[in-house]
Design a protein around this motif. Structure first.
Motif, PDB file in Angstrom:
ATOM      1  N   LYS A   1      20.695  -6.699  -5.801  1.00 14.11           N
ATOM      2  CA  LYS A   1      21.608  -7.764  -6.326  1.00 14.11           C
ATOM      3  C   LYS A   1      22.695  -6.927  -7.425  1.00 14.11           C
ATOM      4  N   ALA A   2      22.175  -6.139  -8.078  1.00 17.55           N
ATOM      5  CA  ALA A   2      23.096  -5.448  -9.035  1.00 17.55           C
ATOM      6  C   ALA A   2      24.289  -4.697  -8.271  1.00 17.55           C
ATOM      7  N   ALA A   3      23.797  -4.191  -7.224  1.00 17.81           N
ATOM      8  CA  ALA A   3      25.120  -3.643  -6.039  1.00 17.81           C
ATOM      9  C   ALA A   3      26.054  -4.422  -5.567  1.00 17.81           C
ATOM     10  N   GLY A   4      25.633  -5.931  -5.582  1.00 19.93           N
ATOM     11  CA  GLY A   4      26.588  -6.879  -5.079  1.00 19.93           C
ATOM     12  C   GLY A   4      25.988  -7.483  -3.716  1.00 19.93           C
ATOM     13  N   TYR A   5      24.796  -7.151  -3.288  1.00 19.99           N
ATOM     14  CA  TYR A   5      23.880  -7.742  -2.226  1.00 19.99           C
ATOM     15  C   TYR A   5      23.390  -8.895  -2.398  1.00 19.99           C
ATOM     16  N   ASN A   6      23.618  -9.882  -1.440  1.00 25.07           N
ATOM     17  CA  ASN A   6      22.913 -10.953  -1.334  1.00 25.07           C
ATOM     18  C   ASN A   6      21.583 -10.666  -0.576  1.00 25.07           C
ATOM     19  N   VAL A   7      20.393 -10.745  -1.144  1.00 26.68           N
ATOM     20  CA  VAL A   7      19.198 -10.295  -0.489  1.00 26.68           C
ATOM     21  C   VAL A   7      18.415 -11.409  -0.003  1.00 26.68           C
ATOM     22  N   MET A   8      18.046 -11.269   1.521  1.00 23.30           N
ATOM     23  CA  MET A   8      17.467 -12.404   2.107  1.00 23.30           C
ATOM     24  C   MET A   8      16.030 -11.644   2.604  1.00 23.30           C
ATOM     25  N   VAL A   9      15.279 -12.545   3.599  1.00 25.71           N
ATOM     26  CA  VAL A   9      14.000 -11.880   4.094  1.00 25.71           C
ATOM     27  C   VAL A   9      14.271 -10.617   4.807  1.00 25.71           C
TER      28      VAL A   9
ATOM     29  N   LYS B   1      11.337  -6.368  -2.474  1.00 27.85           N
ATOM     30  CA  LYS B   1      10.763  -5.178  -3.608  1.00 27.85           C
ATOM     31  C   LYS B   1      12.039  -4.826  -4.503  1.00 27.85           C
ATOM     32  N   SER B   2      13.298  -4.589  -3.514  1.00 31.20           N
ATOM     33  CA  SER B   2      14.204  -3.802  -4.329  1.00 31.20           C
ATOM     34  C   SER B   2      15.332  -4.956  -4.843  1.00 31.20           C
ATOM     35  N   GLU B   3      14.842  -6.000  -4.584  1.00 33.42           N
ATOM     36  CA  GLU B   3      16.103  -7.133  -4.876  1.00 33.42           C
ATOM     37  C   GLU B   3      16.847  -7.092  -6.590  1.00 33.42           C
ATOM     38  N   PRO B   4      16.255  -6.492  -7.415  1.00 31.88           N
ATOM     39  CA  PRO B   4      17.130  -6.566  -8.699  1.00 31.88           C
ATOM     40  C   PRO B   4      18.271  -5.427  -8.347  1.00 31.88           C
ATOM     41  N   ARG B   5      17.669  -4.310  -7.831  1.00 32.20           N
ATOM     42  CA  ARG B   5      18.744  -3.114  -7.521  1.00 32.20           C
ATOM     43  C   ARG B   5      19.842  -3.495  -6.515  1.00 32.20           C
TER      44      ARG B   5
ATOM     45  N   ILE C   1      15.226   2.324   0.179  1.00 33.92           N
ATOM     46  CA  ILE C   1      14.656   1.685   1.325  1.00 33.92           C
ATOM     47  C   ILE C   1      14.420   2.733   2.614  1.00 33.92           C
ATOM     48  N   LEU C   2      15.386   3.088   3.018  1.00 32.91           N
ATOM     49  CA  LEU C   2      15.438   4.001   4.330  1.00 32.91           C
ATOM     50  C   LEU C   2      14.412   5.100   4.084  1.00 32.91           C
ATOM     51  N   ASP C   3      14.510   5.686   2.911  1.00 36.03           N
ATOM     52  CA  ASP C   3      13.623   6.805   2.742  1.00 36.03           C
ATOM     53  C   ASP C   3      12.062   6.413   2.706  1.00 36.03           C
ATOM     54  N   ALA C   4      11.742   5.054   2.142  1.00 38.89           N
ATOM     55  CA  ALA C   4      10.524   4.801   2.105  1.00 38.89           C
ATOM     56  C   ALA C   4      10.012   4.458   3.672  1.00 38.89           C
ATOM     57  N   MET C   5      11.070   3.904   4.651  1.00 37.97           N
ATOM     58  CA  MET C   5      10.572   3.703   5.954  1.00 37.97           C
ATOM     59  C   MET C   5      10.302   5.014   6.920  1.00 37.97           C
ATOM     60  N   GLY C   6      11.208   6.089   6.321  1.00 35.39           N
ATOM     61  CA  GLY C   6      11.116   7.455   6.841  1.00 35.39           C
ATOM     62  C   GLY C   6       9.938   7.750   6.402  1.00 35.39           C
ATOM     63  N   LYS C   7       9.201   7.792   5.424  1.00 37.02           N
ATOM     64  CA  LYS C   7       7.934   8.321   4.976  1.00 37.02           C
ATOM     65  C   LYS C   7       6.798   7.593   5.185  1.00 37.02           C
ATOM     66  N   GLU C   8       6.712   6.634   5.921  1.00 35.47           N
ATOM     67  CA  GLU C   8       5.795   5.661   6.232  1.00 35.47           C
ATOM     68  C   GLU C   8       4.842   6.373   7.219  1.00 35.47           C
ATOM     69  N   LYS C   9       3.459   6.024   6.786  1.00 34.46           N
ATOM     70  CA  LYS C   9       2.522   7.056   7.479  1.00 34.46           C
ATOM     71  C   LYS C   9       1.680   5.793   8.002  1.00 34.46           C
ATOM     72  N   LYS C  10       0.637   6.449   8.875  1.00 28.68           N
ATOM     73  CA  LYS C  10      -0.519   5.457   9.450  1.00 28.68           C
ATOM     74  C   LYS C  10      -1.388   4.525   8.601  1.00 28.68           C
ATOM     75  N   SER C  11      -1.411   5.220   7.299  1.00 28.45           N
ATOM     76  CA  SER C  11      -2.118   4.507   6.282  1.00 28.45           C
ATOM     77  C   SER C  11      -1.667   3.188   5.741  1.00 28.45           C
ATOM     78  N   GLY C  12      -0.201   3.156   5.865  1.00 32.68           N
ATOM     79  CA  GLY C  12       0.432   1.966   5.316  1.00 32.68           C
ATOM     80  C   GLY C  12       1.773   2.351   4.491  1.00 32.68           C
ATOM     81  N   PRO C  13       2.578   1.108   4.370  1.00 32.22           N
ATOM     82  CA  PRO C  13       3.879   1.318   3.764  1.00 32.22           C
ATOM     83  C   PRO C  13       3.906   2.103   2.369  1.00 32.22           C
ATOM     84  N   VAL C  14       5.002   3.145   2.419  1.00 31.92           N
ATOM     85  CA  VAL C  14       5.246   3.926   0.805  1.00 31.92           C
ATOM     86  C   VAL C  14       5.682   2.757   0.104  1.00 31.92           C
ATOM     87  N   GLN C  15       5.182   2.929  -1.252  1.00 27.88           N
ATOM     88  CA  GLN C  15       5.861   1.993  -2.144  1.00 27.88           C
ATOM     89  C   GLN C  15       7.136   2.648  -2.807  1.00 27.88           C
ATOM     90  N   ILE C  16       8.332   1.684  -3.002  1.00 26.95           N
ATOM     91  CA  ILE C  16       9.708   2.066  -3.212  1.00 26.95           C
ATOM     92  C   ILE C  16       9.734   1.968  -4.921  1.00 26.95           C
TER      93      ILE C  16
END
Length: 160
Positions: free
Chosen positions: A118-126, A112-116, A145-160
């Motif tokens: 890649k722009a920072a220089g990362y090679n994104v894999m699964v 979901k965050s691949e464009p950002r 990404i870490l912020d979204a993981m930290g805000k995850e609730k029982k209802s489901g993942p948070v959109q990044i």
């Protein structure tokens, strides 16, 4: 496995550590870091400490890292990774520093965050990102990404 079988395979098998192969046990041998990986690991540790105060240092899947308990408790599951934990591992390989972000609740968080990224220089894999450029690893790109993981609730993942 016999020495002859190991020689035939050309690899040294991974020996289980105490706990009958539990991937969250501490290693039976020590691991060393280069200065660049140690600096990246320390900075990533600081980032995680602010977002996940209960993060536990771990050595799993042959990598140093952290694991964090998820808000939901899944009692029955199949697969390699326990979905009750978010695992973050870091390793230095021939192709650069690799940061593994394993969130079984939202396995597509990196794509979901691949464009950002890649722009920072990362090679994104699964399940991981690889940084093979010289200089400091741009960990700030992983912050949303870490912020979204930290805000995850029982209802489901948070959109990044």
């Amino acid at each position: 496995m016999s020495k002859a079988a190991v020689k035939k395979l050309g690899k040294v098998p991974i020996r289980p550590v105490k706990g009958a192969g539990d991937p969250h046990d501490t290693p039976s041998t020590t691991s060393t870091f280069g200065p660049r990986l140690e600096a990246t690991r320390a900075e990533l540790g600081r980032m995680l400490a602010t977002r996940f105060p209960k993060a536990e240092p771990t050595f799993s899947y042959n990598m140093h890292g952290w694991r964090m308990r998820r808000p939901t408790d899944i009692k029955d599951w199949k697969g390699t990774i326990d979905p009750n934990w978010i695992l973050i591992g870091i390793a230095e390989r021939k192709q650069g520093i690799t940061i593994h972000l394993w969130n079984p609740y939202d396995p597509g968080c990196l794509k979901k965050s691949e464009p950002r990224l890649k722009a920072a220089g990362y090679n994104v894999m699964v399940g991981c990102v690889n940084y093979n450029r010289k200089g400091d690893v741009p960990l700030d790109s992983l912050a949303p990404i870490l912020d979204a993981m930290g805000k995850e609730k029982k209802s489901g993942p948070v959109q990044i």
